[in-house]
Design a protein around this motif. Sequence first.
Motif, PDB file in Angstrom:
ATOM      1  N   ARG A 797       0.853  -1.191   0.000  1.00 29.70           N
ATOM      2  CA  ARG A 797       0.000   0.000   0.000  1.00 29.70           C
ATOM      3  C   ARG A 797       0.884   1.235   0.000  1.00 29.70           C
ATOM      4  O   ARG A 797       1.917   1.280   0.673  1.00 29.70           O
ATOM      5  CB  ARG A 797      -0.914   0.009   1.220  1.00 29.70           C
ATOM      6  N   ILE A 798       0.484   2.244  -0.789  1.00 32.46           N
ATOM      7  CA  ILE A 798       1.285   3.470  -0.817  1.00 32.46           C
ATOM      8  C   ILE A 798       1.209   4.152   0.535  1.00 32.46           C
ATOM      9  O   ILE A 798       0.308   3.906   1.338  1.00 32.46           O
ATOM     10  CB  ILE A 798       0.820   4.424  -1.936  1.00 32.46           C
ATOM     11  N   ALA A 799       2.173   5.007   0.787  1.00 28.55           N
ATOM     12  CA  ALA A 799       2.291   5.660   2.091  1.00 28.55           C
ATOM     13  C   ALA A 799       1.012   6.414   2.445  1.00 28.55           C
ATOM     14  O   ALA A 799       0.337   6.975   1.573  1.00 28.55           O
ATOM     15  CB  ALA A 799       3.481   6.609   2.092  1.00 28.55           C
ATOM     16  N   ASP A 800       0.673   6.399   3.738  1.00 34.57           N
ATOM     17  CA  ASP A 800      -0.498   7.137   4.206  1.00 34.57           C
ATOM     18  C   ASP A 800      -0.299   8.628   3.999  1.00 34.57           C
ATOM     19  O   ASP A 800       0.819   9.130   3.859  1.00 34.57           O
ATOM     20  CB  ASP A 800      -0.737   6.856   5.690  1.00 34.57           C
ATOM     21  N   GLY A 801      -1.410   9.344   4.009  1.00 31.30           N
ATOM     22  CA  GLY A 801      -1.356  10.790   3.826  1.00 31.30           C
ATOM     23  C   GLY A 801      -1.783  11.186   2.430  1.00 31.30           C
ATOM     24  O   GLY A 801      -2.338  10.391   1.670  1.00 31.30           O
ATOM     25  N   GLY A 802      -1.509  12.439   2.100  1.00 32.90           N
ATOM     26  CA  GLY A 802      -1.942  12.957   0.816  1.00 32.90           C
ATOM     27  C   GLY A 802      -3.370  13.458   0.893  1.00 32.90           C
ATOM     28  O   GLY A 802      -3.932  13.683   1.979  1.00 32.90           O
ATOM     29  N   ARG A 803      -3.989  13.622  -0.259  1.00 32.14           N
ATOM     30  CA  ARG A 803      -5.376  14.100  -0.296  1.00 32.14           C
ATOM     31  C   ARG A 803      -6.083  13.577  -1.538  1.00 32.14           C
ATOM     32  O   ARG A 803      -5.442  13.169  -2.506  1.00 32.14           O
ATOM     33  CB  ARG A 803      -5.418  15.623  -0.261  1.00 32.14           C
ATOM     34  N   LEU A 804      -7.399  13.613  -1.459  1.00 31.74           N
ATOM     35  CA  LEU A 804      -8.241  13.271  -2.590  1.00 31.74           C
ATOM     36  C   LEU A 804      -8.757  14.555  -3.225  1.00 31.74           C
ATOM     37  O   LEU A 804      -9.217  15.462  -2.528  1.00 31.74           O
ATOM     38  CB  LEU A 804      -9.411  12.390  -2.152  1.00 31.74           C
ATOM     39  N   LEU A 805      -8.670  14.621  -4.546  1.00 29.12           N
ATOM     40  CA  LEU A 805      -9.104  15.793  -5.295  1.00 29.12           C
ATOM     41  C   LEU A 805     -10.411  15.467  -6.002  1.00 29.12           C
ATOM     42  O   LEU A 805     -10.490  14.495  -6.761  1.00 29.12           O
ATOM     43  CB  LEU A 805      -8.051  16.188  -6.324  1.00 29.12           C
ATOM     44  N   VAL A 806     -11.436  16.264  -5.748  1.00 31.46           N
ATOM     45  CA  VAL A 806     -12.726  16.114  -6.415  1.00 31.46           C
ATOM     46  C   VAL A 806     -12.762  17.146  -7.529  1.00 31.46           C
ATOM     47  O   VAL A 806     -12.606  18.350  -7.275  1.00 31.46           O
ATOM     48  CB  VAL A 806     -13.894  16.325  -5.438  1.00 31.46           C
ATOM     49  N   ALA A 807     -12.947  16.688  -8.768  1.00 31.53           N
ATOM     50  CA  ALA A 807     -12.640  17.580  -9.882  1.00 31.53           C
ATOM     51  C   ALA A 807     -13.541  17.351 -11.080  1.00 31.53           C
ATOM     52  O   ALA A 807     -14.162  16.297 -11.243  1.00 31.53           O
ATOM     53  CB  ALA A 807     -11.178  17.381 -10.305  1.00 31.53           C
ATOM     54  N   ARG A 808     -13.574  18.383 -11.933  1.00 28.62           N
ATOM     55  CA  ARG A 808     -14.140  18.285 -13.291  1.00 28.62           C
ATOM     56  C   ARG A 808     -12.976  18.227 -14.271  1.00 28.62           C
ATOM     57  O   ARG A 808     -12.921  18.971 -15.239  1.00 28.62           O
ATOM     58  CB  ARG A 808     -15.028  19.481 -13.596  1.00 28.62           C
ATOM     59  N   GLY A 809     -12.016  17.352 -14.007  1.00 20.47           N
ATOM     60  CA  GLY A 809     -10.740  17.362 -14.697  1.00 20.47           C
ATOM     61  C   GLY A 809      -9.727  18.057 -13.817  1.00 20.47           C
ATOM     62  O   GLY A 809     -10.061  18.939 -12.999  1.00 20.47           O
ATOM     63  N   LEU A 810      -8.467  17.695 -13.964  1.00 19.82           N
ATOM     64  CA  LEU A 810      -7.448  18.256 -13.065  1.00 19.82           C
ATOM     65  C   LEU A 810      -7.225  19.747 -13.277  1.00 19.82           C
ATOM     66  O   LEU A 810      -6.565  20.390 -12.465  1.00 19.82           O
ATOM     67  CB  LEU A 810      -6.132  17.494 -13.241  1.00 19.82           C
ATOM     68  N   GLY A 811      -7.744  20.306 -14.345  1.00 21.18           N
ATOM     69  CA  GLY A 811      -7.679  21.748 -14.526  1.00 21.18           C
ATOM     70  C   GLY A 811      -8.788  22.489 -13.813  1.00 21.18           C
ATOM     71  O   GLY A 811      -8.829  23.728 -13.842  1.00 21.18           O
ATOM     72  N   ASP A 812      -9.697  21.764 -13.164  1.00 19.42           N
ATOM     73  CA  ASP A 812     -10.839  22.377 -12.476  1.00 19.42           C
ATOM     74  C   ASP A 812     -11.156  21.557 -11.233  1.00 19.42           C
ATOM     75  O   ASP A 812     -12.153  20.857 -11.160  1.00 19.42           O
ATOM     76  CB  ASP A 812     -12.038  22.447 -13.422  1.00 19.42           C
ATOM     77  N   VAL A 813     -10.263  21.642 -10.234  1.00 19.19           N
ATOM     78  CA  VAL A 813     -10.432  20.916  -8.979  1.00 19.19           C
ATOM     79  C   VAL A 813     -11.413  21.680  -8.097  1.00 19.19           C
ATOM     80  O   VAL A 813     -11.233  22.867  -7.836  1.00 19.19           O
ATOM     81  CB  VAL A 813      -9.083  20.730  -8.265  1.00 19.19           C
ATOM     82  N   ARG A 814     -12.446  20.993  -7.632  1.00 20.94           N
ATOM     83  CA  ARG A 814     -13.493  21.645  -6.849  1.00 20.94           C
ATOM     84  C   ARG A 814     -13.345  21.443  -5.342  1.00 20.94           C
ATOM     85  O   ARG A 814     -13.915  22.202  -4.561  1.00 20.94           O
ATOM     86  CB  ARG A 814     -14.866  21.147  -7.300  1.00 20.94           C
ATOM     87  N   ALA A 815     -12.610  20.408  -4.915  1.00 20.31           N
ATOM     88  CA  ALA A 815     -12.425  20.182  -3.482  1.00 20.31           C
ATOM     89  C   ALA A 815     -11.188  19.332  -3.268  1.00 20.31           C
ATOM     90  O   ALA A 815     -10.881  18.455  -4.074  1.00 20.31           O
ATOM     91  CB  ALA A 815     -13.641  19.495  -2.867  1.00 20.31           C
ATOM     92  N   GLY A 816     -10.495  19.615  -2.165  1.00 22.58           N
ATOM     93  CA  GLY A 816      -9.361  18.799  -1.763  1.00 22.58           C
ATOM     94  C   GLY A 816      -9.620  18.234  -0.386  1.00 22.58           C
ATOM     95  O   GLY A 816      -9.862  18.993   0.564  1.00 22.58           O
ATOM     96  N   LEU A 817      -9.597  16.920  -0.247  1.00 23.04           N
ATOM     97  CA  LEU A 817      -9.953  16.259   1.004  1.00 23.04           C
ATOM     98  C   LEU A 817      -8.727  15.576   1.581  1.00 23.04           C
ATOM     99  O   LEU A 817      -8.243  14.578   1.028  1.00 23.04           O
ATOM    100  CB  LEU A 817     -11.057  15.230   0.753  1.00 23.04           C
ATOM    101  N   PRO A 818      -8.179  16.091   2.698  1.00 26.70           N
ATOM    102  CA  PRO A 818      -6.998  15.456   3.311  1.00 26.70           C
ATOM    103  C   PRO A 818      -7.321  14.047   3.786  1.00 26.70           C
ATOM    104  O   PRO A 818      -8.448  13.739   4.178  1.00 26.70           O
ATOM    105  CB  PRO A 818      -6.675  16.385   4.498  1.00 26.70           C
ATOM    106  N   LEU A 819      -6.308  13.213   3.735  1.00 30.67           N
ATOM    107  CA  LEU A 819      -6.461  11.827   4.187  1.00 30.67           C
ATOM    108  C   LEU A 819      -5.787  11.638   5.542  1.00 30.67           C
ATOM    109  O   LEU A 819      -4.793  12.297   5.841  1.00 30.67           O
ATOM    110  CB  LEU A 819      -5.857  10.873   3.157  1.00 30.67           C
TER     111      LEU A 819
END
Length: 819
Positions: A797-819
């Motif tokens: 499993r990749i290292a814990d942490g980072g965030r999830l990006l909720v987007a309409r494509g990576l040029g239009d990210v609408r939310a960033g959710l920390p993990l």
Amino acid sequence: MTQSPVDPTVLVSKLDLETKVRLLTGAAAFSLAPEESIGLGELNLSDGPTGVRGLKFSGGRQVALFPNATLLASAWDEDTTAEVGRMLAEEAMAQEIHVVLGPTINLHRSALGGRLFEAYSEDPLLTGKLAASYVRGLQSLAVGACLKHLVANESETARNTMNSVVDAKTLRELYLLPFEIATSESDPWSMMAAYNDVNGVAATEQDHVINEVVKGEWGYTGLVMSDWFATKTAAPAAAGGLDLVMPGPDGPWGQTLVDAVRAGELDESVVDEHLRRVLVLADRVGALGELREWPADLPAPDSPVRKEQLTRLAAAGMTVLTNDDALPLTRGTSVALIGRHALETIDMGGGSAQVNPPYQVSVAEGLTALLGDAVQVVDGVEVRTRPVAARPGFVLDPTTGNPGVHVTLLGADGTVLDDRHDAPPTTMVGFDDDFTEPVATVRFRARVAAEGPVEVGVIGVGAWDLRVGSSARSFELRSSGGFAEEMLAPPVEIGTVDVAGDDIIDGEVVLRPPASTEVVEGGTEIDATANPLAGVGLFGLVARPAPQPVDEVLAAAAAAAAQADVAVVVVGLTEEQETESVDKSTLALPGAQDALVSAVAAAARRTVVVVNAATPVLMPWLDEVDAVLWAGLPGQEGGHAVAAALLGDIEPAGRLVTTFPVADGAAPAWNVTPVDGDIEYTEGTFIGYRGHWAGTVPTPAFWLGHGLGYSTWEYTDASVSVGGPSPAVSVTVANTGERDSREVVQVYLEPSSSDEPVRLVGWATVSVPAGGSARVQVQTDARLWRAWDTESGEWSRIADGGRLLVARGLGDVRAGLPL
């Protein structure tokens, strides 16, 4: 369908070694041999990326031409690809085809790849999930699918000899992942091994990939066949896991493989296992034991049901890249429709993806059908450097008067072997012929449905006589000796003549018999008898309007644009750039198309550009125009689909499946030309949007997942639920526009470690009425939360942490959710 009552293993035991081996090579170009003693019937295969062509490579029956893979994938919808799979199964059953050779699930590593139009995306998750639903749809009607091409086959240059150098992490996490997803979620009944080598070992001899990973770790129950003429050895390929050599009846196995077994180089149990898999495939598709009965009530390729399906699927995948309130067009608006692609819309790519459709609708025909006299059609600049065969309609069969040509094939003594009316203007000779003797002469006869200067010529190797009206000339065309050149890129000779209304074109070619030696690039002589395609050739008739001076074309286009309410310019690529066997050298539009767009934009009140291409192109005029619609290669209903999308009759709700670089070379992976035989995948797992996000290359023109549709959206209350094998994301999406619309909610993982790239981990689609809202949940895929440990040879499993990006494509990210 009734399954065979006899275990395939028992059937194998009844056969002698020679018979077993004979059944492991095709009996012909696209069929496997029957064996009455065990109840095995003939099994038929067909190319199928954009239609089920049938058993003939060229000149076969008319079949439906589908939108290309990137256009279908742009819907980001598993239901779409499942429907396509079922439609292709119907097309296959109408021709008694048991296996369709698709889907193509190689990744869009470099945007220069000539065959990307056949593959879904640069992203492995999107590719794998769409492939799995395609396979489920196809196999639900007992027609087998074939995942291709296994593996690391992302470019065409020197594809038969090049070596893809890929580290284990990249191979596992990127290039094998779509095959893994499709295998686990749809159990495809066959796969195809590629032409290239992988880390110094031929793809057809890959013990590690085929035996250890695919058949071993994944528990794959299907069959692995070779790409056509890809197999290089007997015992090494058989030991490496290859089950079936195509095509036949000749090939590198046969007596050579029998001798290898008898000499102790290969255990006979390996042959038995390969044949068992062949019989399992035959059983699944109804070619073993009680043979299947084929339905007789299937839709014709030109039926109303196919027209509706193909128009809807094409239009729904089209993508609005930019829009300053210019789209959708309003009925009653006057339109100047400009460009060669408007009149000669490119509906399919080149090579084995080509089919013989009942018709191809141009954008000019489609838009005029909806708007009538409000549309003024103006030709554009030349878009080709290499002439192609005449389009049926521009040439007519002089006997019947119908679109097409009259083709006659003759033997050496002048015997007529075949005589075809209303035929396509190209024909293949020597590959899948079923004549009593070899073809020695091909004759084409046609009448041009135009007057004035016309570019006329021929395609194919041999001694030609060409007559147009009262003019005549003779010449010989030769190839340079490249692999499959005479089949996929034969030589062409053209000239411009003034054609009168009753002038007939007569072209006759006497074929060159295969020589004992061939001279290839650099003057080297090779043994031609070792070339499996010796004597195979594509022949055709060229006829098209003679090119006009560029300045005159630009002036006429600007004048028409100035008089209309809106100018629609259709630009794009052709099968010169988007084809099997050839890669691109640039993403720039060919010819003076950029100048055409700028000239129109300077004169028009509003300018809409339609891009008729399956893959990224450069758009230096982007800031000069009011809207850009990416239309892909839209299939036989292409013009109707583009018109429906422009007017909003069908919302072009597509999202890009590949990142569009801002300039040539401005991408993580670019080169497709082998150096000393190798292409090194030095970018590792950072291809496409992954590398752009990491900042190793400039910000792209358009990100993967981008697409505006015809509405606007608001995202609120995004949250993440951690638990189970992978997190889930929930978000409320509100349609804030004035039209009912469809949204694609995308979720990306941005890991905490810079060594791990951002990656798509899930998406969901939702249709919401104007002013409405919906709560959407996206379950992320656990396979994207792991990394391959090269040292241990295991997943972690990749290292814990980072965030999830909720987007309409990576040029239009609408939310960033920390993990």
